[in-house]
Design an enzyme around this catalytic site. Structure first.
Site, mmCIF file in Angstrom:
data_model
loop_
_atom_site.group_PDB
_atom_site.id
_atom_site.type_symbol
_atom_site.label_atom_id
_atom_site.label_comp_id
_atom_site.label_asym_id
_atom_site.label_seq_id
_atom_site.Cartn_x
_atom_site.Cartn_y
_atom_site.Cartn_z
ATOM 1 N N ASP A 58 0.959 -1.299 -0.078
ATOM 2 C CA ASP A 58 -0.094 0.026 -0.103
ATOM 3 C C ASP A 58 0.866 1.203 0.082
ATOM 4 O OD1 ASP A 58 -2.529 1.349 0.162
ATOM 5 O OD2 ASP A 58 -2.039 1.705 2.260
ATOM 6 N N SER B 219 -7.455 5.309 0.790
ATOM 7 C CA SER B 219 -7.667 3.966 0.153
ATOM 8 C C SER B 219 -9.064 3.564 0.524
ATOM 9 C CB SER B 219 -6.805 2.942 0.859
ATOM 10 O OG SER B 219 -5.495 3.153 0.677
ATOM 11 N N GLN C 170 -6.036 -1.782 -6.397
ATOM 12 C CA GLN C 170 -6.441 -0.685 -5.537
ATOM 13 C C GLN C 170 -7.253 0.384 -5.943
ATOM 14 O OE1 GLN C 170 -4.117 1.997 -3.212
ATOM 15 N NE2 GLN C 170 -4.537 0.508 -1.408
#
Length: 296
Positions: free
Chosen positions: A197, A217, A267
């Protein structure tokens, strides 16, 4: 030998059957909980409930609320399936009685066989040929050096590799742990969930330099394809196929130094244009931070 910080992050405390507690972030940068922190800890909790003959092959998570970085997180695991070849776990990450992250992970036996292939790695400079993160790094990535001192992170210059003409946003990053990590495959997988991430969503801003946005996110998915070690060089090949309606989509292929594709990530995140007077920190997270401070 120093104990890696990631080892402390992923060392969950067992509270009860299928319930674990993860420590808070030790950070001077993050007010909200870093997404990889909660995803990595959630995956550790899931793996603690699965037999050793099965290994995680995928996870799908949703970030539901902005967590407080300085608060501990409780992880509650449920067991939807335990089959001969596959097992499934659902994990809820809870702070102050609210679910901040929900994840489902799937586990598979390692004895099945079938056809094999993978996309080849791009030709890029070796990590030893690149400077560590710091000088020349984009402004929104300068926190890497300070926040992840245990990690050697090296960005590949945009002019050092052949670009995909059909991809709007692209960036490549070499990374590895500076210190040796435990000889445990599951630990390296959970570590990669944490590190995956770190730069991914920023790829959606590569085609839009200088555009100020509110970032967070929204979801995160990973597929673990082949064994690897996070204390050996990994190449994170990232691209962004789309940004629209204040959301950016990014994807990443992760290769080991021998060119084997070891994992794939997807993502979607909030990339909302900042209005005049707005801050990069969502209102809800600032309220949760203030509430946490008043209750302490």
């Amino acid at each position: 030998m120093n104990t890696p910080a990631i080892q402390a992050v992923l060392d969950l405390e067992r509270i009860d059957k299928d319930i674990y507690r993860g420590r808070a972030m030790d950070s001077d940068i993050f007010v909200r909980t870093f997404g990889g922190h909660v995803a990595g800890q959630a995956l550790v909790a899931a793996t603690r409930t699965v037999s050793e003959d099965k290994k995680v092959h995928s996870l799908h998570g949703y970030f539901l609320r902005g967590g407080v970085a300085k608060a501990e997180t409780v992880y509650k695991v449920s067991r939807p399936r335990d089959g001969r070849s596959f097992a499934t776990r659902t994990v809820e990450a809870v702070q102050d009685g609210e679910v901040i992250f929900s994840m489902q992970a799937s586990f598979h036996v390692t004895t099945d066989e079938g056809p094999e292939h993978f996309d080849p790695v791009r030709t890029v400079p070796k990590p030893e040929e690149l400077p560590p993160a710091g000088a020349g790094v984009a402004e929104n990535l300068k926190g890497l050096k300070k926040e992840w001192k245990d990690w050697d992170i090296r960005l590949v210059p945009p002019n050092a590799y052949q670009h995909d003409s059909n991809s709007a946003g692209q960036q490549l990053v070499w990374f590895r742990s500076r210190v040796p990590l435990p000889d445990n495959d599951t630990f390296h997988v959970c570590t990669l969930a944490y590190m995956s991430d770190m730069t991914l969503l920023y790829t959606a801003l590569v085609p839009h330099p200088g555009h100020k946005v509110q970032m967070a996110s929204l979801d995160h998915a990973m597929w673990f394809l082949r064994p690897f070690r996070a204390d050996e060089w990994l190449l994170y090949d990232q691209s962004s196929p789309s940004a629209h309606h204040g959301r950016g989509l990014a994807q990443g292929k992760i290769y080991d130094s021998r060119g084997n594709l070891v994992a794939v990530c997807m993502q979607e995140g909030l990339t909302r244009s900042l209005r005049e007077g707005a801050t990069t920190l969502p209102e809800e997270s600032r309220e949760r931070q203030a509430s946490s401070s008043s209750n302490s």
